[in-house]
Design an enzyme around this catalytic site. Structure first.
Site, PDB file in Angstrom:
ATOM      1  N   SER A   1      53.191  45.405  49.605  1.00 10.45           N
ATOM      2  CA  SER A   1      54.680  45.603  50.018  1.00 10.45           C
ATOM      3  C   SER A   1      55.254  44.114  50.059  1.00 10.45           C
ATOM      4  O   SER A   1      54.729  43.281  50.414  1.00 10.45           O
ATOM      5  CB  SER A   1      54.573  46.361  51.177  1.00 10.45           C
ATOM      6  OG  SER A   1      55.743  46.328  51.584  1.00 10.45           O
ATOM      7  N   TYR A  43      52.067  48.848  59.754  1.00  7.26           N
ATOM      8  CA  TYR A  43      52.306  48.815  58.070  1.00  7.26           C
ATOM      9  C   TYR A  43      52.291  47.342  57.729  1.00  7.26           C
ATOM     10  O   TYR A  43      51.782  46.900  56.613  1.00  7.26           O
ATOM     11  CB  TYR A  43      53.561  49.511  57.887  1.00  7.26           C
ATOM     12  CG  TYR A  43      53.843  49.668  56.325  1.00  7.26           C
ATOM     13  CD1 TYR A  43      52.932  50.547  55.642  1.00  7.26           C
ATOM     14  CD2 TYR A  43      54.871  48.749  55.740  1.00  7.26           C
ATOM     15  CE1 TYR A  43      53.284  50.487  54.334  1.00  7.26           C
ATOM     16  CE2 TYR A  43      55.019  48.732  54.307  1.00  7.26           C
ATOM     17  CZ  TYR A  43      54.528  49.894  53.489  1.00  7.26           C
ATOM     18  OH  TYR A  43      54.362  49.889  52.257  1.00  7.26           O
TER      19      TYR A  43
HETATM   20  C1  BGC Z   1      58.008  50.890  52.057  1.00  5.07           C
HETATM   21  C2  BGC Z   1      59.519  51.178  51.910  1.00  5.07           C
HETATM   22  C3  BGC Z   1      60.583  50.245  52.092  1.00  5.07           C
HETATM   23  C4  BGC Z   1      60.089  48.995  51.281  1.00  5.07           C
HETATM   24  C5  BGC Z   1      61.118  47.940  51.375  1.00  5.07           C
HETATM   25  C6  BGC Z   1      57.971  49.528  51.226  1.00  5.07           C
HETATM   26  O1  BGC Z   1      56.835  48.790  51.543  1.00  5.07           O
HETATM   27  O2  BGC Z   1      57.025  51.499  51.948  1.00  5.07           O
HETATM   28  O3  BGC Z   1      59.452  52.091  53.151  1.00  5.07           O
HETATM   29  O4  BGC Z   1      61.758  50.801  51.828  1.00  5.07           O
HETATM   30  O5  BGC Z   1      58.917  48.547  51.519  1.00  5.07           O
HETATM   31  O6  BGC Z   1      61.501  47.795  52.755  1.00  5.07           O
END
Ligand code: BGC
Length: 268
Positions: free
Chosen positions: A152, A165
């Site tokens: 991410s 996260y």
């Molecule tokens: C998340 C999303 C988010 C994106 C940008 C991703 O890793 O799962 O929820 O919109 O990052 O912020």
């Protein structure tokens, strides 16, 4: 893309979102794909149908590719072991692992429930590691292989209210770099791609035009990404076109990691 035809691929979390698009893309490239799912059995069947349609549309004769679905909770070691056994036995080997399964929860960091935090770390980070362990053990006995991790932008960008996260994704980056270095001489390449805001079920705002517009106003390219755009990069990193790349994260984010608040120059 070079070198994907005939390869055996396992996609974790392949029953929805980016994982589903990756499974379809690999089938289109002529690979045999195992679709891991946790609860979404019917969605996994949908992925298989989409894969078959995509490979046929790509000119591959129906029935020439192998495919399967495989149920597993990747946060459980026994499930991971059983999944790898099943896939390797059915396909006769594994060449490519895509660590895609993941989840996210939102809460002020001082209030987050530790049981939920644990679950997220167990899936996003420990799960990806346990799958990598099994894949690498197999690759070492079979001349090599490839791992691609779905990370991410938040392996880099801090994200308030999503501390678990962000921790899981920066952990994934550390894992990618460490494993890539450790197995660089074993014909094993390990990379990540890092999606930005993407139109998938993990982002319910995609169906709320006002919220979506607000989010997209912060993206330099002015729009969200699609699962297909993520899948294309996953396929590239797994292909021979990326033969000299290891330990890297490729950001697929419409410019989100480019400090968007500086798009309009701050003049003094
Ligand atoms: C998340 C999303 C988010 C994106 C940008 C991703 O890793 O799962 O929820 O919109 O990052 O912020």
């Amino acid at each position: 893309m070079q070198g994907l035809k005939g390869k055996n691929v396992l996609v974790t979390g392949g029953s929805s979102g980016i994982g589903q698009a990756i499974a379809v893309r690999f089938a289109q490239e002529g690979a045999n794909v195992a679709v891991n799912y946790y609860k979404g059995k019917e969605e996994a069947d949908t992925t298989l149908e989409q894969m078959r349609a995509a490979s046929t549309a790509a000119g591959i004769e129906a029935g020439t590719l192998k495919d399967m679905k495989v149920q597993a909770d990747i946060s459980k070691e026994a499930d991971v072991a059983a999944m790898f056994e099943q896939v390797i036995e059915t396909f006769g080997g594994l060449d490519i692992l895509i660590n895609n399964a993941g989840m996210q929860i939102q809460a002020p960091s001082h209030e987050i429930e530790i049981a939920k935090f644990d679950k997220m770390i167990d899936i996003n980070m420990k799960g990806a590691f346990m799958c990598s362990q099994k894949a690498i053990a197999h690759f070492l006995q079979n001349g090599g292989g490839i791992i691609v991790n779905d990370s991410s932008v938040h392996e880099l960008i801090p994200r308030p209210r999503y501390v678990g996260y962000t921790m899981s994704k920066s952990g994934m980056q550390a894992m990618t770099r460490t494993l890539a270095l450790e197995y660089a001489r074993d014909n094993i390449r390990i990379n990540s791609f890092a999606p930005g805001a993407t139109l998938t079920p993990i982002n319910p705002w995609k169906d709320d035009p006002k919220k979506k517009a607000e989010i997209e106003s912060n993206i330099p390219m002015g729009r969200s990404g699609t699962s297909q755009e993520m899948a294309a990069v996953a396929a590239f990193l797994a292909s021979d076109d990326a033969a000299y790349i290891t330990g890297q994260t490729l950001f697929v984010d419409g410019g989100l990691t480019l400090f968007p608040s500086f798009r309009t120059p701050w003049t003094g």
